[in-house]
Design a protein around this motif. Structure first.
Motif: not given
Length: 149
Positions: A7, A137-138, A3-4, A141, A58, A62, A69
């Motif tokens: 992202n 991006s959200k 996921k990272w 994703l 980001y 995080s 996420n």
């Protein structure tokens, strides 16, 4: 795919597109450059720096959220406050540094930040493009999540 990493790739890609478009738009209007150096390498350099700042933001968020996420979840006001403070600090720092080292100068068209010699457009750039990059991006994703990619 982790996921990272997914992202990171999406955020870096969206940031690169938005930051380059902004740099391209503002460069000829609001900046004066050393005539010996072409604008294009400086625009690419600025875009690369802006993308790095976005990716670092980001990872900073995080770390603060203790969740790589966090971007696809509901945001709290702290995300917006941190984005805004980060944008203000970095835009002022890099503009002051670039002006001091004669990396670039402002044309007469550049509106100035109140009571400073700092251009308003680069400050607005980061204030707008950090959250817009993360919001776009959200959305992307979330589509990946729904497609189980």
């Amino acid at each position: 795919m982790k996921k990272w990493l997914r992202n990171f790739i999406v955020i870096a890609f969206i940031s690169a597109i938005l930051q380059y478009a902004w740099e391209y738009w503002q460069c000829g209007i609001f900046y004066t450059m050393n005539t010996k150096a072409p604008h294009s390498p400086l625009m690419w350099s600025a875009t690369f720096g802006d993308v790095n700042m976005t990716v670092i933001l980001y990872f900073l968020l995080s770390f603060i959220n203790k969740d790589l996420n966090w971007i696809v979840k509901k945001w709290e006001s702290k995300e917006y406050v941190i984005m805004s403070l980060y944008a203000l600090f970095l835009s002022f720092y890099f503009e002051v540094h670039a002006l001091h080292t004669d990396r670039w100068g402002y044309s007469d068209a550049m509106p100035m930040f109140l009571n400073t010699n700092i251009g308003l457009i680069p400050v607005i750039q980061l204030l707008i493009l950090f959250p817009v990059t993360f919001l776009m991006s959200k959305m992307i994703l979330k589509k990946f999540k729904n497609a189980d990619i």
